[in-house]
Design a protein around this motif. Structure first.
Motif, PDB file in Angstrom:
ATOM      1  N   LEU B  88    -119.025 -11.315 -55.807  1.00  0.00           N
ATOM      2  CA  LEU B  88    -118.547 -10.136 -55.080  1.00  0.00           C
ATOM      3  C   LEU B  88    -117.442 -10.509 -54.087  1.00  0.00           C
ATOM      4  CD1 LEU B  88    -119.008  -7.087 -54.671  1.00  0.00           C
ATOM      5  CD2 LEU B  88    -120.557  -7.679 -52.813  1.00  0.00           C
ATOM      6  N   VAL B  89    -117.684 -11.567 -53.321  1.00  0.00           N
ATOM      7  CA  VAL B  89    -116.677 -11.990 -52.331  1.00  0.00           C
ATOM      8  C   VAL B  89    -115.370 -12.362 -53.042  1.00  0.00           C
ATOM      9  CG1 VAL B  89    -116.112 -13.810 -50.661  1.00  0.00           C
ATOM     10  CG2 VAL B  89    -118.360 -12.725 -50.609  1.00  0.00           C
ATOM     11  N   LEU B  90    -115.484 -13.160 -54.097  1.00  0.00           N
ATOM     12  CA  LEU B  90    -114.280 -13.594 -54.824  1.00  0.00           C
ATOM     13  C   LEU B  90    -113.521 -12.394 -55.404  1.00  0.00           C
ATOM     14  CD1 LEU B  90    -115.650 -16.730 -56.727  1.00  0.00           C
ATOM     15  CD2 LEU B  90    -113.944 -16.731 -54.920  1.00  0.00           C
ATOM     16  N   GLN B  91    -114.261 -11.451 -55.959  1.00  0.00           N
ATOM     17  CA  GLN B  91    -113.613 -10.306 -56.603  1.00  0.00           C
ATOM     18  C   GLN B  91    -112.956  -9.371 -55.590  1.00  0.00           C
ATOM     19  OE1 GLN B  91    -116.380  -8.612 -59.517  1.00  0.00           O
ATOM     20  NE2 GLN B  91    -116.835 -10.702 -60.175  1.00  0.00           N
ATOM     21  N   LEU B  92    -113.598  -9.215 -54.447  1.00  0.00           N
ATOM     22  CA  LEU B  92    -112.994  -8.359 -53.417  1.00  0.00           C
ATOM     23  C   LEU B  92    -111.716  -9.003 -52.880  1.00  0.00           C
ATOM     24  CD1 LEU B  92    -116.106  -7.017 -51.466  1.00  0.00           C
ATOM     25  CD2 LEU B  92    -114.635  -5.763 -53.030  1.00  0.00           C
ATOM     26  N   THR B 220    -112.454   2.457 -49.404  1.00  0.00           N
ATOM     27  CA  THR B 220    -112.144   2.109 -50.803  1.00  0.00           C
ATOM     28  C   THR B 220    -112.858   0.815 -51.191  1.00  0.00           C
ATOM     29  OG1 THR B 220    -109.968   3.057 -50.435  1.00  0.00           O
ATOM     30  CG2 THR B 220    -110.240   1.726 -52.416  1.00  0.00           C
ATOM     31  N   LEU B 221    -112.800  -0.162 -50.292  1.00  0.00           N
ATOM     32  CA  LEU B 221    -113.474  -1.442 -50.583  1.00  0.00           C
ATOM     33  C   LEU B 221    -114.983  -1.248 -50.701  1.00  0.00           C
ATOM     34  CD1 LEU B 221    -111.439  -3.839 -48.255  1.00  0.00           C
ATOM     35  CD2 LEU B 221    -111.432  -3.806 -50.752  1.00  0.00           C
ATOM     36  N   ALA B 222    -115.513  -0.322 -49.884  1.00  0.00           N
ATOM     37  CA  ALA B 222    -116.961  -0.048 -49.970  1.00  0.00           C
ATOM     38  C   ALA B 222    -117.301   0.564 -51.338  1.00  0.00           C
ATOM     39  CB  ALA B 222    -117.374   0.894 -48.852  1.00  0.00           C
ATOM     40  N   THR B 223    -116.418   1.437 -51.839  1.00  0.00           N
ATOM     41  CA  THR B 223    -116.658   2.019 -53.170  1.00  0.00           C
ATOM     42  C   THR B 223    -116.620   0.928 -54.232  1.00  0.00           C
ATOM     43  OG1 THR B 223    -115.589   4.047 -52.437  1.00  0.00           O
ATOM     44  CG2 THR B 223    -115.799   3.740 -54.811  1.00  0.00           C
ATOM     45  N   ALA B 224    -115.608   0.056 -54.133  1.00  0.00           N
ATOM     46  CA  ALA B 224    -115.502  -1.046 -55.102  1.00  0.00           C
ATOM     47  C   ALA B 224    -116.736  -1.944 -55.019  1.00  0.00           C
ATOM     48  CB  ALA B 224    -114.237  -1.853 -54.828  1.00  0.00           C
ATOM     49  N   THR B 225    -117.212  -2.162 -53.792  1.00  0.00           N
ATOM     50  CA  THR B 225    -118.401  -3.010 -53.604  1.00  0.00           C
ATOM     51  C   THR B 225    -119.621  -2.390 -54.287  1.00  0.00           C
ATOM     52  OG1 THR B 225    -117.541  -3.774 -51.496  1.00  0.00           O
ATOM     53  CG2 THR B 225    -119.889  -4.083 -51.859  1.00  0.00           C
ATOM     54  N   ILE B 226    -119.777  -1.079 -54.135  1.00  0.00           N
ATOM     55  CA  ILE B 226    -120.933  -0.422 -54.763  1.00  0.00           C
ATOM     56  C   ILE B 226    -120.849  -0.560 -56.286  1.00  0.00           C
ATOM     57  CG2 ILE B 226    -122.032   1.818 -55.218  1.00  0.00           C
ATOM     58  CD1 ILE B 226    -121.244   2.618 -52.346  1.00  0.00           C
ATOM     59  N   LEU B 227    -119.666  -0.268 -56.819  1.00  0.00           N
ATOM     60  CA  LEU B 227    -119.517  -0.311 -58.276  1.00  0.00           C
ATOM     61  C   LEU B 227    -119.755  -1.716 -58.830  1.00  0.00           C
ATOM     62  CD1 LEU B 227    -116.412   2.027 -58.687  1.00  0.00           C
ATOM     63  CD2 LEU B 227    -118.758   2.515 -59.381  1.00  0.00           C
ATOM     64  N   LEU B 232    -123.082  -6.575 -60.915  1.00  0.00           N
ATOM     65  CA  LEU B 232    -123.363  -7.987 -60.626  1.00  0.00           C
ATOM     66  C   LEU B 232    -124.857  -8.278 -60.488  1.00  0.00           C
ATOM     67  CD1 LEU B 232    -120.420  -8.754 -58.198  1.00  0.00           C
ATOM     68  CD2 LEU B 232    -120.854  -9.880 -60.377  1.00  0.00           C
ATOM     69  N   LEU B 233    -125.586  -7.332 -59.925  1.00  0.00           N
ATOM     70  CA  LEU B 233    -127.035  -7.565 -59.797  1.00  0.00           C
ATOM     71  C   LEU B 233    -127.714  -7.523 -61.166  1.00  0.00           C
ATOM     72  CD1 LEU B 233    -127.729  -5.503 -56.556  1.00  0.00           C
ATOM     73  CD2 LEU B 233    -128.049  -7.964 -56.826  1.00  0.00           C
ATOM     74  N   VAL B 288    -128.136   1.224 -49.441  1.00  0.00           N
ATOM     75  CA  VAL B 288    -127.605   0.566 -48.234  1.00  0.00           C
ATOM     76  C   VAL B 288    -126.087   0.613 -48.234  1.00  0.00           C
ATOM     77  CG1 VAL B 288    -127.379  -1.685 -47.077  1.00  0.00           C
ATOM     78  CG2 VAL B 288    -129.609  -0.935 -47.930  1.00  0.00           C
ATOM     79  N   LEU B 289    -125.488   0.272 -49.378  1.00  0.00           N
ATOM     80  CA  LEU B 289    -124.017   0.226 -49.440  1.00  0.00           C
ATOM     81  C   LEU B 289    -123.418   1.626 -49.305  1.00  0.00           C
ATOM     82  CD1 LEU B 289    -123.645  -2.467 -52.246  1.00  0.00           C
ATOM     83  CD2 LEU B 289    -122.931  -2.699 -49.871  1.00  0.00           C
ATOM     84  N   ASN B 290    -124.111   2.615 -49.791  1.00  0.00           N
ATOM     85  CA  ASN B 290    -123.633   3.986 -49.659  1.00  0.00           C
ATOM     86  C   ASN B 290    -123.587   4.397 -48.192  1.00  0.00           C
ATOM     87  OD1 ASN B 290    -122.559   5.853 -51.331  1.00  0.00           O
ATOM     88  ND2 ASN B 290    -124.461   7.013 -51.592  1.00  0.00           N
TER      89      ASN B 290
END
Lengths: 435, 298
Positions: B88-92, B220-227, B232-233, B288-290
C-alpha cells in the motif's frame, strides 16, 4: 504398503490369448448406442488431455456423442472437481484423476462410479481390457471398486548429461551415493563450470513425487504400525540425502522448483542431472539441444534397493453422472489400444503392452536411441514401481504438505533433520488420528 | 391520510415512492441475495466440520477455537498485514509520483500515457507468469542484469526473507498506475484559484506540493487507499501463480492458507472460518478507512 507394478510386456501372452476370446457382450457392442447424448469431460489441461482432445472429432463421429470439454490447469481442475462432487452435482460425467493422490479420498467419499460392471458388460470388441497395466488398474482399485482406467504411466527418472560426465571423468551413477559423488565432482569440474550439478523438485506440495523414490530406495516406508515413520533411520537418511543434494548442488531458488523450472533449466543446458518426471521427456527434448548428450535412467538404487515411483492419470466416471453409460463410451474410446498408440507417438507413455508393441511406436522409438532409453526406464518403472507418493491414507494430499515442509526446512537450514522429521511425524500422526 | 402513507392517491394512481420501490425491488433483492447468501452460507460452513470423505457435523465454534491456537493462522495473518502495508505504501507513493508526472507533462503523447498505465490492464495470471520468468534465479533476466553490473544475484521469490518484498514490488509495478489514474483525476479537480493565490504569494514548487497539492489530495488518496486495501488484504492470484505460499509458508497469506485448507485438504469448515475472519478484517478496514476519508474530505 507398496504395490508392485507388473511388467507391461509380461502381459503380452495374456493379450494374445485374450484377443481371441471376445466376451459375449463385445459381440453386441454398438458404438452408436448413445448417439445424440452429451458427455461433459472435466480435463486437466496437460499434454495427455491435449493429445486426446485433438481427436475429439473422431470420437464424436464414431459414437454420435457430443463431447463437452471443461478444461483447467491441474489445481483449478481439482478445485472445480471438489466443488462439483461435494455438491453431488451431475455437471461432470467423466474426469481425469490421479489415483495415487486423491484416489483413496474420492473413493471413501463415494464420488467414483464403479467401473467394474462396465468392463464386464459393455466392452468394445477390440478394447482389450486385460491389456491395461495390471498394477495401474490395481492402484486405481479401492475396496474392490474400480475407480478409473489408466491413461498413461509416469514416474520420476534421472536425466543426466553424458558429455559433462565424460569431460569430468565421472562414471554413470549406479547408486544414490554415486549421484552425490557425481554432484561433488561436477561442482569442482572446469567443464561443468556454471552448470547446476543436480536439480529436482523443491516446491513443498510438489516434491513428495520425487522424494518418495529416495525414501523407498533407502529402504524407508512412510508408515509403520499405523504411525508416521519419517524419523526412522531410513527416513532420516532419505531426508538428509534429498535435501542436501538440493541445498549443496541444486540451483538457486530450488525451493520453488517444480516440473516447469526443472525442464527449462535442463533444456537450456544449465543442469547436469535432473531428477524429474518421465512425462517431461518431450518438453525437455524440445528443440533437440539435449537429444544427443542426455542419458535417462531410473533413480539408482539406495541402501534399500530400487523401488521407482510409478503412477498414472486415469479417467473416472462421476458417481453423480446422469449418463454413466455414454461416459464409459468416452473412456473406452480414449483408453483404447488405437488411441493409446496415437498418444504414445506424442511422448505419452502407454499403460498398455500392446501400445508398446505397436509398429509405428516401435519405429518412433527406433529413430532416437534416447527414446529407447526413456522407454527402458519406463519398463523398469512398470516392473518395479510403487505408486506410494505420500502417506497411504485418505488425507494423502495433506500428508504431502508435511513431507514437503520437512524437506524444505532442512533445505533452507531452518531445522535439522531430527527436528524436521519429528515435527512432521507429530503433524502426520495427528492427521492419521483424524482418519 | 397523507400520500406517503397511502400508496394510491384519490385518483387511484400509484404513489411515486411505491413506484420507485417496486421498480428497484428486483435489483435490490438480487443484489442482497447475491451478497447475503454466499456470506451466510460461508458462516454456516464455518460452523461445520468436514471429514475427508465429505461428511459433515455441526462443530459450533470449534473451528474458531482451533484458529486461535493455530500457528499457521497467525503466520498467515502476519504475512497478510506485512504484504498489505508494504504494498500500500509503495503504491501510494509511486502512484502519486506517476500522477504528478503525467499531470505536469500535459503534452505527453497518448501512447506514452497508455504505456504508463498498461500494467494494471494485464491479467494477474499473465503478470505472475511473466515475473516468474524474469525473477528465476538461474535463467531470469533480473539476476542477469544484476550480475552484469557486478551486483550479487538474488533468490527473489525463493528466499523466505525476500519473497514478501518481491511480491509487493510486483504488485506495485502492476497497480501503481491504477492509483495514478485515481490521483490524476483528483489533481484535475483541484481548484486553480488556490494555485493562483500561491503563485501571487511567491510559494516555491516544493511548498505548493507539500502545503497545497498533497493536503488537497487527501480525500482522493483515501479513496485510492480504500480501493487498494480491499484488494491487498485479499491478495491471492499473484502469490498462487508465483510461489503457492512458499518458500516454507513465507508467503502464505490468510487467503492462500484458507484456499489450501479448503480446496487442497478439503477442510471446508476450517477454511470457511478463516475466510469469515478475513472478511471481517476487510470489512473493518473499509469502515475505518471510510471514516478517515470523511474526516479529510473538504
Amino acid at each position: 504398503m507398496k504395490s508392485k507394478l507388473s511388467h507391461t510386456s509380461a502381459l503380452t501372452a495374456a493379450i494374445v490369448i485374450g484377443a481371441g476370446a471376445i466376451p459375449a457382450s463385445a459381440q453386441d457392442f454398438d458404438w452408436k448406442a448413445h448417439e445424440g447424448d452429451t458427455v461433459t469431460f472435466l480435463a486437466n489441461n496437460n499434454p495427455i488431455a491435449n493429445a486426446i482432445l485433438k481427436y475429439t472429432d473422431d470420437f464424436e463421429a464414431k459414437t454420435g456423442i457430443t463431447l463437452k470439454v471443461d478444461s483447467y490447469q491441474e489445481q483449478q481442475m481439482r478445485q472445480r472437481l471438489l466443488t462439483v462432487l461435494n455438491a453431488r452435482s451431475d455437471e461432470v460425467d467423466v474426469f481425469m484423476t490421479l489415483p495415487s493422490r486423491e484416489g483413496r479420498q474420492f473413493a471413501a467419499a463415494g464420488w467414483y462410479a464403479d467401473l467394474t460392471p462396465f468392463t464386464q458388460d459393455s466392452v468394445a470388441p477390440k478394447y482389450q481390457y486385460d491389456d491395461l497395466g495390471k498394477a495401474l488398474v490395481d492402484a486405481a482399485t479401492f475396496d474392490g471398486t474400480l475407480t478409473g482406467i489408466p491413461l498413461n504411466i509416469e514416474g520420476p527418472v534421472l536425466y543426466y548429461r553424458t558429455d559433462l560426465f565424460q569431460s569430468c571423468d565421472i562414471q554413470p551413477p549406479s547408486s544414490i551415493a554415486d549421484i552425490e559423488a557425481a554432484a561433488e565432482a561436477l561442482k569442482g569440474c572446469e567443464a561443468a563450470s556454471g552448470i547446476t550439478p543436480f536439480a529436482s523438485r523443491g516446491l513443498k506440495p510438489a516434491l513428495p513425487y520425487t522424494f518418495s523414490n529416495f525414501l523407498h530406495n533407502m529402504g524407508g516406508e512412510y508408515m509403520a504400525d499405523g504411525k508416521s515413520n519419517l524419523c526412522s533411520v531410513e527416513g532420516k537418511v532419505a531426508l538428509e540425502s534429498y535435501a542436501s543434494l538440493l541445498r549443496d548442488y541444486g540451483p538457486p531458488g530450488v525451493v520453488n522448483y517444480s516440473f516447469y523450472q526443472l525442464t527449462s533449466l535442463y533444456r537450456e543446458g544449465r543442469s547436469a542431472m535432473s531428477f524429474q518426471s518421465s512425462n517431461e521427456f518431450p518438453s525437455v527434448m524440445e528443440g533437440g539441444a539435449r537429444l544427443k548428450d542426455t542419458a535417462i535412467i531410473p533413480l539408482p538404487a539406495g541402501d534399500g534397493g530400487s523401488h521407482p515411483t510409478a503412477i498414472g492419470w486415469a479417467l473416472a466416471v462421476s458417481q453423480f453422472s446422469e449418463n454413466p453409460d455414454a461416459a464409459w463410451y468416452f473412456i473406452q474410446w480414449a483408453t483404447s489400444p488405437q488411441m493409446q498408440a496415437k498418444l504414445a507417438l506424442e511422448g505419452i507413455a502407454p499403460p498398455r503392452a500392446s501400445a508398446s508393441d505397436d509398429e509405428a511406436y516401435k519405429a518412433w522409438l527406433a529413430e532416437e536411441p534416447l527414446r529407447q532409453e526413456w522407454q527402458k526406464a519406463l519398463d523398469d518403472l512398470a516392473k518395479n514401481g510403487t505408486s506410494e507418493v505420500g502417506y497411504p491414507i485418505v488425507q494423502n494430499p495433506e500428508s504431502r504438505e508435511y513431507i514437503g515442509q520437512a524437506v524444505d526446512d532442512i533445505l533452507l537450514g531452518t531445522a535439522t533433520v531430527e527436528e524436521a522429521c519429528a515435527t512432521a511425524d507429530e503433524q502426520l500422526n495427528a492427521l492419521i488420528e483424524r482418519e | 391520510m397523507t400520500t406517503a402513507s397511502n400508496p394510491r392517491s384519490a385518483s387511484g394512481a400509484i404513489s411515486p415512492r411505491l413506484q420507485l420501490a417496486s421498480l428497484s425491488a428486483p435489483s435490490v433483492i438480487f443484489t442482497v441475495a447475491m451478497i447475503a447468501f454466499p456470506f451466510g452460507y460461508t458462516i454456516w460452513l464455518s460452523l461445520q466440520t468436514f471429514t475427508a470423505t465429505g461428511m459433515t457435523r455441526f462443530a459450533g465454534a470449534d473451528n474458531y477455537v482451533r484458529m486461535i491456537s493455530d500457528e499457521q493462522f497467525w503466520n498467515g495473518l502476519t504475512i497478510t498485514f506485512y504484504l498489505y502495508f508494504l504494498s500500500l505504501v509503495l503504491q501510494l507513493v509511486f502512484g502519486t509520483v506517476l500522477a504528478l508526472l503525467m499531470f505536469r507533462a500535459k503534452k505527453l503523447p497518448g501512447i506514452v500515457r497508455s504505456l504508463f498505465i498498461s500494467p494494471f490492464m494485464m491479467p494477474p495470471v499473465v503478470a505472475g507468469m511473466m515475473w516468474l520468468v524474469i525473477l528465476d534465479p538461474s535463467l531470469g533476466a533480473a539476476n542477469y542484469i544484476l550480475t552484469s553490473f557486478g551486483l550479487p544475484p538474488s533468490n527473489w521469490l525463493a528466499s523466505p526473507a525476500f519473497v514478501v518484498p518481491t511480491l509487493a514490488l510486483i504488485d506495485t509495478w502492476q497497480w501503481s498506475p491504477y492509483v495514478a489514474l485515481i490521483v490524476l483525476g483528483g489533481l484535475q479537480a483541484l481548484p486553480p484559484s488556490v494555485y493562483e493565490a500561491a503563485e501571487i504569494d511567491g510559494a516555491s514548487g516544493w511548498q505548493v506540493l507539500w502545503r497545497i497539492t498533497l493536503p488537497l489530495l487527501l480525500p482522493t488518496l483515501a479513496t485510492a487507499t480504500i480501493l487498494r486495501s480491499v484488494d491487498l488484504l485479499r491478495f491471492f492470484d499473484l502469490i498462487y501463480i508465483t510461489t503457492q505460499g512458499g518458500p516454507a509458508n513465507a508467503s502464505t497469506t490468510l487467503n492462500i492458507y484458507g484456499f489450501r485448507m479448503g480446496f487442497e485438504f478439503f477442510q471446508l469448515g476450517y477454511a470457511s472460518s478463516l475466510m469469515v475472519t478475513l472478511s471481517i478484517i476487510v470489512l473493518g478496514a473499509v469502515i475505518v478507512l471510510n471514516r478517515v476519508r470523511n474526516a479529510v474530505a473538504w
